[in-house]
Scaffold this active site. Structure first.
Site, mmCIF file in Angstrom:
data_model
loop_
_atom_site.group_PDB
_atom_site.id
_atom_site.type_symbol
_atom_site.label_atom_id
_atom_site.label_comp_id
_atom_site.label_asym_id
_atom_site.label_seq_id
_atom_site.Cartn_x
_atom_site.Cartn_y
_atom_site.Cartn_z
ATOM 1 N N GLU A 193 80.028 62.960 18.313
ATOM 2 C CA GLU A 193 80.657 61.933 17.480
ATOM 3 C C GLU A 193 81.526 60.953 18.271
ATOM 4 O OE1 GLU A 193 80.334 65.850 15.306
ATOM 5 O OE2 GLU A 193 81.467 65.197 17.075
ATOM 6 N N ASP A 233 84.572 71.294 10.817
ATOM 7 C CA ASP A 233 85.742 72.161 10.928
ATOM 8 C C ASP A 233 86.604 72.107 9.671
ATOM 9 O OD1 ASP A 233 84.781 72.634 13.414
ATOM 10 O OD2 ASP A 233 86.268 71.428 14.474
ATOM 11 N N ASP A 242 76.429 71.119 18.874
ATOM 12 C CA ASP A 242 77.763 70.675 18.468
ATOM 13 C C ASP A 242 78.075 69.295 19.061
ATOM 14 O OD1 ASP A 242 80.200 70.851 17.215
ATOM 15 O OD2 ASP A 242 80.869 72.635 18.295
#
Length: 759
Positions: free
Chosen positions: A419, A483, A416
């Site tokens: 960014e 998400d 995960d």
């Protein structure tokens, strides 16, 4: 970034220096380059050459069908890193011809023609026909404000559509959009992207890669209506024009340059179930989830432990929370005994409260500020630092913790984040440019994890669940869509993101079934199940609520069972599509323009896709079951109920929860597996060759992969009212089916079916 105020004026404070005309062309035969010197004003006499900028444009060809363009104002800067790793063909050299009228560099299938007379004009041509142009006011150096930029504009033809640019959740067709290639954690409902890829693909059969991990800004017919503009900060712009003629050919060449997706293990195509993010769970509840799936006869392949398998405030420390998971080794062994693989969530950040923070700080393993201290903030984790993967020792240290988890029984990792990487006031271990590292960081992060999995489990057995990406990250699959909200609109935007990513060179893609944020109602969850289980990879995951099917209603349990078993039966077919993703860079989930580039009616069909080359899927994106989708030419048969729809038109249908438009392309031999409760089995043993609308004279080979690496080939042909299939492989029983007629053989042999209507 826009530089103009309308067509005539520049924005206040900006000074453009456009390439106006060609002053000279020079050829370096040894280097295989053609260098064009472009003046930024018309030269009437020698005095006009004084106090003027000169732009240098160098053309070369790293591979057949690919032309590299380097545009420079000042070329004396120190080279900056990181840079994308592009694989040139060392044995290829372009043809170059220069005369008084033009300079031509021929890359075989694609050439560039620079006009020496008149104003600035450069034509990119395929087999003598132009595909795009660089025209007047296209190439420029811009100065003003606090920086300088280089930009190029390539012409858009009438009706030309532009696709790609990474995982973009807005309209699939990028015409009219401003797109910034700058990774951000913005969810699926914004213009931001977790996976910014500075590559676009044109419906006219060419692609363009801007070769920079820096902030690349695209104006796709949004500054000059008839052009795609791209700009980068600094004094140099590198880009590649990549030939087709088909979109598939473009992706083959693009992934040949930037890397092809790795093979992924067969078990990864099964259903993944997770703990969800903040929902309450412990060892007992995890066991209940898995028992519940087994009791309801729901095939399950992977169980994923999300963030809170570790203690709060301590991500990442790679330690199981003893309050909820007191016996991790024992639990993971018990999961393996049940035939499950185990996935664990990780991220590349070290919170200050983690036992690893001081160790990483002292050893120089964390990203540092310019004053020498560790860069930290509180967004996501209190006082967290970022692992500096440009430091080989830091990467080895991080991977060593993963190896410890793999020794405990973890089979794969959800990689995960990656960014929000700072680009101001920081210093990387290897001196990398901070702005370029912002987008490039996910490559280093996911590469380190993926290679660690390969070392332990073998090539072809590694898989991650990654969110962030850049050019080349497709080599480390799988990627998921971030998400999303638990709404029909978000299901649609997630699909658009996946299709854009597919046209950016990524072979596999997944998403959170039911949406991540919020809790879907039972109807939405069931609709999303059908979509998710007809995607390349399928995962049940949410934020604050669970995604076990019985939490919604009993019908959701039935739908889960139905579509999971359907996907398992499709494994012989899906593995063929996966092999094409690995070998050629053609994605498993394909926008219509990729599979039908000559059918303009499907160019903007952004709510459907081809799963492989033969199965059209149109997710139901409405509560009432209404769905509209486009069928190309021919008679398309429903995989679920056998009904037939005539194509070359838009179709409107209504579907119950146990149904979805899943139509088989006419002229297809679909290998149908004999096992429906797991993805790993002998796919050729008991396989059924399902024939759909085979034309008279059809004669082709269908190959079914084998678990041992070998494959079984079947030859199928149609002669009038007969369909004949044969195989020389005696290892497996198999069947031939056309409509309601079926013939079965034990081992090698020839089967013949006589049909009435080929339905």
């Amino acid at each position: 970034m826009k530089f103009t105020d309308g067509f005539w004026l520049s924005r206040p404070g900006l000074t453009p220096r456009y390439a106006v005309e060609v002053d000279d062309i020079r050829v370096d035969e040894r280097a295989g380059t053609m260098t064009v010197y472009a003046s930024t004003t018309r030269i009437e006499h020698r005095g006009d050459t004084l106090n003027r900028a000169l732009l240098t444009v160098t053309y070369s060809a790293p591979a057949e069908g690919v032309i590299r363009v380097r545009v420079q104002h000042h070329s004396g800067a120190v080279p900056v890193v990181p840079a994308f790793a592009l694989a040139a063909d060392p044995g290829f050299g372009p043809g170059i011809h220069v005369d008084d009228e033009q300079g031509i560099l021929d890359a075989g299938g694609l050439s560039v023609r620079v006009h020496r007379t008149g104003g600035w004009q450069v034509d990119f041509e395929r087999d003598g026909a132009p595909v795009t142009h660089s025209l007047a006011r296209s190439v420029a150096h811009i100065s003003g404000g606090e920086g300088t930029w280089m930009h190029e504009q390539l012409a858009l033809g009438p009706g030309e559509r532009i696709y790609g640019l990474g995982e973009r959740f807005g309209a699939l067709i990028k015409n009219g959009q401003t797109v910034d290639s700058w990774n951000a954690d913005g969810g699926t409902s914004s213009e931001q992207s977790y996976k910014s890829i500075p590559f676009y693909l044109s419906s006219r059969g060419y692609g363009v890669l801007v070769d920079s991990p820096d902030h690349v800004s695209f104006e796709v017919g949004s500054e000059v209506n008839t052009r795609v503009q791209f700009s980068v900060p600094g004094e140099t712009l590198d880009y590649h024009v990549i030939a087709g003629p088909t979109p598939k050919d473009v992706l083959r060449r693009y992934t040949g340059l930037t890397g092809r997706p790795a093979r992924v293990p067969a078990w990864s195509f099964g259903l993944w179930l997770t703990t969800s993010f903040t929902a309450s769970y412990d060892e007992g509840s995890v066991t209940e989830f898995i028992d519940g799936m087994a009791a309801r006869d729901l095939p399950l392949s992977v169980f994923h432990f999300d963030c809170f398998w570790m203690r709060e405030y301590q991500w990442t420390d790679f330690e199981w929370d003893p309050r909820t998971f007191p016996d991790p080794e024992g639990q993971l062994a018990r999961l393996h005994d049940r035939g499950l693989r185990v996935s664990a969530w990780i991220n590349p950040y070290i919170a200050q409260r983690s036992r690893l923070f001081d160790e990483a700080r002292e050893r120089g393993y964390l990203l540092r500020r310019t004053d020498g201290g560790v860069w930290q903030w509180d967004l996501w984790q209190a006082g967290m630092g970022i692992v500096d993967f440009t430091n080989p020792e830091a990467a080895e240290w991080y991977v060593a913790h993963l190896e410890r988890l793999m020794a405990q029984g973890v089979d794969t990792f959800k990689t995960d984040f990656g960014e929000r990487i700072p680009h101001e006031g920081v210093v990387w271990h290897d001196g990398s440019d901070p702005a370029r590292m912002h987008n490039y960081y996910p490559f280093l992060y996911n590469e380190a994890v993926f290679r660690a999995l390969e070392r332990r489990y073998g090539v072809g057995e590694a898989v991650v669940f990654a969110r962030s990406a850049t050019v080349g990250s497709q080599q480390f699959p799988v990627h998921w869509g971030g998400d999303s909200d638990s709404t029909y609109l978000s299901m649609a935007e997630s699909l658009r993101g996946g299709l854009s990513l597919a046209l950016s060179g990524f072979g596999y893609w997944s998403h959170d079934i039911g949406g991540f944020e919020g809790t879907p109602d039972a109807g939405l969850f069931k609709r999303w199940l059908a979509f998710g289980l007809l995607s390349s990879h399928s995962r049940l995951h949410g934020s604050s609520s669970l995604r076990v099917p019985w939490a919604f209603d009993e019908e959701a349990v039935d739908i889960t069972r139905q579509f999971t078993r359907l996907k398992m039966r499709l494994m012989p077919y899906l593995l063929g599509a996966a092999e094409q993703a690995h070998a050629e860079g053609i994605p498993m989930m394909r926008p219509m323009v990729l599979e039908f580039p000559d059918d303009r009616s499907g160019f903007d069909a952004d709510a459907q896709y081809m799963l492989g080359d033969a199965l059209l899927v149109a997710p139901v994106l409405s509560a009432d079951g209404a769905v509209e989708y486009y069928l190309p030419e021919g008679e398309w048969t429903s995989l679920l109920d056998g009904s037939v729809q005539e194509g070359r038109r838009w179709v409107v249908e209504s579907h119950d929860y146990d149904s979805i438009p899943a139509r088989v392309r006419p002229g297809t031999v679909l290998p149908w597996g004999a096992v429906d409760d797991r993805p790993e089995y002998d796919w050729a043993d008991g396989v059924t060759l399902r024939c759909f609308q085979l034309p008279d004279g059809y004669d082709a080979e269908t190959t079914v992969p084998g678990a041992d690496g070998t494959a079984t080939a079947f030859r199928v042909r149609r002669e009038g009212a007969r369909i004949i299939a044969s195989s020389s492989d005696a290892r497996a029983a198999w069947s031939l089916q056309a409509g309601s007629a079926t013939a079965t053989a034990d081992g090698a042999g020839t089967l013949t079916i006589t049909i009435e209507d080929n339905r």
